[in-house]
Enzyme design. Structure first.
Site, mmCIF file in Angstrom:
data_model
loop_
_atom_site.group_PDB
_atom_site.id
_atom_site.type_symbol
_atom_site.label_atom_id
_atom_site.label_comp_id
_atom_site.label_asym_id
_atom_site.label_seq_id
_atom_site.Cartn_x
_atom_site.Cartn_y
_atom_site.Cartn_z
ATOM 1 N N HIS A 121 38.443 -13.649 -15.671
ATOM 2 C CA HIS A 121 39.318 -12.684 -14.756
ATOM 3 C C HIS A 121 40.743 -12.705 -15.567
ATOM 4 O O HIS A 121 41.212 -13.978 -15.886
ATOM 5 C CB HIS A 121 39.238 -13.039 -13.386
ATOM 6 N N ASP A 198 37.774 -21.866 -12.145
ATOM 7 C CA ASP A 198 38.061 -20.847 -11.285
ATOM 8 C C ASP A 198 37.120 -20.549 -10.169
ATOM 9 O O ASP A 198 35.942 -20.061 -10.670
ATOM 10 C CB ASP A 198 38.478 -19.588 -12.155
ATOM 11 N N GLN A 201 34.692 -17.142 -6.927
ATOM 12 C CA GLN A 201 33.348 -16.638 -6.645
ATOM 13 C C GLN A 201 32.211 -17.864 -6.410
ATOM 14 O O GLN A 201 31.420 -17.442 -5.849
ATOM 15 C CB GLN A 201 32.962 -15.759 -7.804
ATOM 16 N N LYS A 224 38.278 -14.239 -0.186
ATOM 17 C CA LYS A 224 36.845 -14.242 -0.697
ATOM 18 C C LYS A 224 36.056 -15.152 0.189
ATOM 19 O O LYS A 224 34.879 -14.869 -0.039
ATOM 20 C CB LYS A 224 36.938 -14.327 -2.008
ATOM 21 N N CYS A 361 39.047 -6.476 -13.370
ATOM 22 C CA CYS A 361 40.235 -7.358 -13.999
ATOM 23 C C CYS A 361 39.660 -8.310 -14.963
ATOM 24 O O CYS A 361 39.810 -9.452 -15.235
ATOM 25 C CB CYS A 361 40.777 -8.222 -12.917
HETATM 26 N N1 PMP Z 1 39.018 -15.249 -10.758
HETATM 27 C C1 PMP Z 1 38.007 -14.370 -10.068
HETATM 28 C C2 PMP Z 1 36.837 -14.958 -10.705
HETATM 29 C C3 PMP Z 1 37.904 -13.551 -9.207
HETATM 30 O O1 PMP Z 1 36.923 -12.839 -8.801
HETATM 31 C C4 PMP Z 1 39.200 -13.082 -8.521
HETATM 32 C C5 PMP Z 1 39.467 -11.926 -7.613
HETATM 33 N N2 PMP Z 1 38.775 -10.860 -8.070
HETATM 34 C C6 PMP Z 1 40.465 -13.968 -9.091
HETATM 35 C C7 PMP Z 1 40.467 -14.843 -9.998
HETATM 36 C C8 PMP Z 1 41.973 -13.445 -8.496
HETATM 37 O O2 PMP Z 1 41.778 -13.910 -7.245
HETATM 38 P P1 PMP Z 1 43.156 -13.340 -6.242
HETATM 39 O O3 PMP Z 1 43.390 -11.946 -6.699
HETATM 40 O O4 PMP Z 1 42.679 -13.486 -4.897
HETATM 41 O O5 PMP Z 1 44.319 -14.471 -6.314
#
Ligand code: PMP
Length: 403
Positions: A121, A198, A201, A224, A361
């Site tokens: 991401h 990270d 998920q 999430k 993203c």
């Molecule tokens: N890493 C992953 C794998 C994600 O899915 C996301 C959110 N789509 C993020 C980081 C970023 O999370 P946040 O926008 O809640 O800070």
């Protein structure tokens, strides 16, 4: 309907404005909230509301206890050795920025290398690019296996003692691929590097134990995990946090302030400058109570089963291309020949089906998949077969429109 998805009724967000079922397949972006979380947030903002840490009156002392109890609950949830290893941040993005800026700023120098992967991401890419620019470190990118998993054979072969940090997604937000985290930790530690996972998920769908995973940093976002926005968690080994300099200055993170010299509080307070996310932390605790009572192992099986069903059904449709491994954690990306994912998403919306369409993203991953965007269906604990059936109906309608 399984016992888990029978929980749909707990989630007021799963209805359309006119009270029809809303087939919400965008849980990987953000999860709907159970009433228990909404109630906890409402109590914390209403009759229980006061600030923490500073008040001398009883309500503030109670709020401080509730805020710190939330920290203990998070520690227990992820199997941390101590609640002092839990830093409340705004979300995973902020957690990674904190590590990149504080730990990275202190520990990276010219010639050092940071290992990322092709499926990260942007929030696990850009903060490292920023600190690399600041420190002179360089970034390497671990490729993917053919079926879309981080290639650990390559990682093991290519890591060197120049690598100070390996930062990888525990579960891909696009492909649902699950990282062999223990193997990645072993490979990182073999060359003296730290491993950041990270867990955005994985935290909502897997049982976590920091001791077992053997990583060094772990981040996730509350929203999430069926909790509110504006709160996330950075977990780091105690000795790492102890040695890290603060990254933001302000109230609450200090020991003593004078104009000559300021000294800092120990972790986690050192990293929580300003009035913290009090109500969000308390509501996150309610979310953890909610998911844990369903048992994380069962959530994983439930969502993995739904992905398998969806894969099977979509693979029967000639115009659909599926991405990612056969077995994935609650997330399925696909493309439909001749139909832009945005158009598919718009038609599905008319059928009360919400999917995500775009680059998620993860632009370097889109480049690797050689597509500008994918359609993504992601499942949550409340998802069931009726959501897959609605998705299929919408896809059939799209075929008729574009056919
Ligand atoms: N890493 C992953 C794998 C994600 O899915 C996301 C959110 N789509 C993020 C980081 C970023 O999370 P946040 O926008 O809640 O800070």
């Amino acid at each position: 309907m399984t016992a888990i998805s029978a929980r749909k009724a707990d989630f007021p967000g799963l209805l359309t404005r006119d009270g029809k079922p809303w087939h919400y397949l965008d849980t990987a972006a953000t999860a709907q909230k159970p009433q228990a979380v909404i109630d906890a947030m409402s109590r914390a903002l209403g009759p229980d509301y006061a600030t923490v840490h500073r008040g001398v009156y009883a309500r503030s002392a109670e709020m401080t206890l509730a805020y710190e109890a939330a920290r203990r609950r998070v520690a227990q949830f992820i199997g941390a050795a101590s609640e002092t290893e839990i830093v409340f941040v705004r979300g995973a993005t902020e957690g990674i920025n904190l590590v990149a800026s504080s730990w990275g700023g202190e520990n990276l120098k010219p010639g050092d290398r940071i290992m990322l992967s092709q499926l990260e991401h942007h929030s696990n890419i850009v903060p490292w690019q920023m600190v690399a620019e600041r420190t002179g470190a360089k970034i390497d990118v671990c490729p993917l296996t053919e079926d879309g998993r981080i290639d650990l054979d390559w990682l093991e072969a290519k890591l060197t003692e120049k690598h100070k940090l390996v930062a990888l997604a525990h579960v891909s937000n696009v492909l649902g691929s699950v990282l062999g985290a223990k193997r990645a930790a072993k490979a990182a530690h073999a060359v003296g590097a730290k491993l950041l996972l990270d867990g955005c998920q994985s935290a909502p769908r897997m049982r976590l134990d920091m001791g077992e995973l053997d990583c060094d940093f772990f981040v996730f976002s509350g929203h999430k995990l069926y909790g509110p926005t504006g709160i996330g968690v950075l977990w780091a080994r105690e000795e790492l946090l102890d040695a890290m300099p603060p990254w933001q200055g302000g109230g609450s993170m200090i020991d003593k302030v004078t104009f000559e010299k300021t000294t800092y509080a120990p972790p986690p307070q050192r990293f929580e400058a300003g009035t913290p996310m009090i109500t969000e932390a308390i509501a996150l605790r309610a979310a953890i109570d909610y998911v844990e009572q369903l048992r994380m192992e069962r959530l994983y099986e439930h969502e993995n089963g739904l992905v398998r069903q969806a894969r099977e059904a979509l693979s029967q449709i000639n115009s659909i291309q599926l991405f990612g491994p056969e077995s994935s954690a609650g997330i399925l990306s696909f493309a439909m020949e001749g139909v832009h994912p945005h158009d598919l998403g718009t038609i599905l919306d008319e059928e009360n089906v919400a999917i995500r369409a775009g680059h998620h993203c993860a632009q370097p991953l889109m480049e690797h998949l050689d597509v500008p965007a994918t359609a993504r269906a992601s499942f949550g604990l409340y998802s069931d077969e009726s959501d897959i059936a609605a998705l299929l109906r919408g896809i059939e309608r799209t075929q008729r429109i574009f056919g």
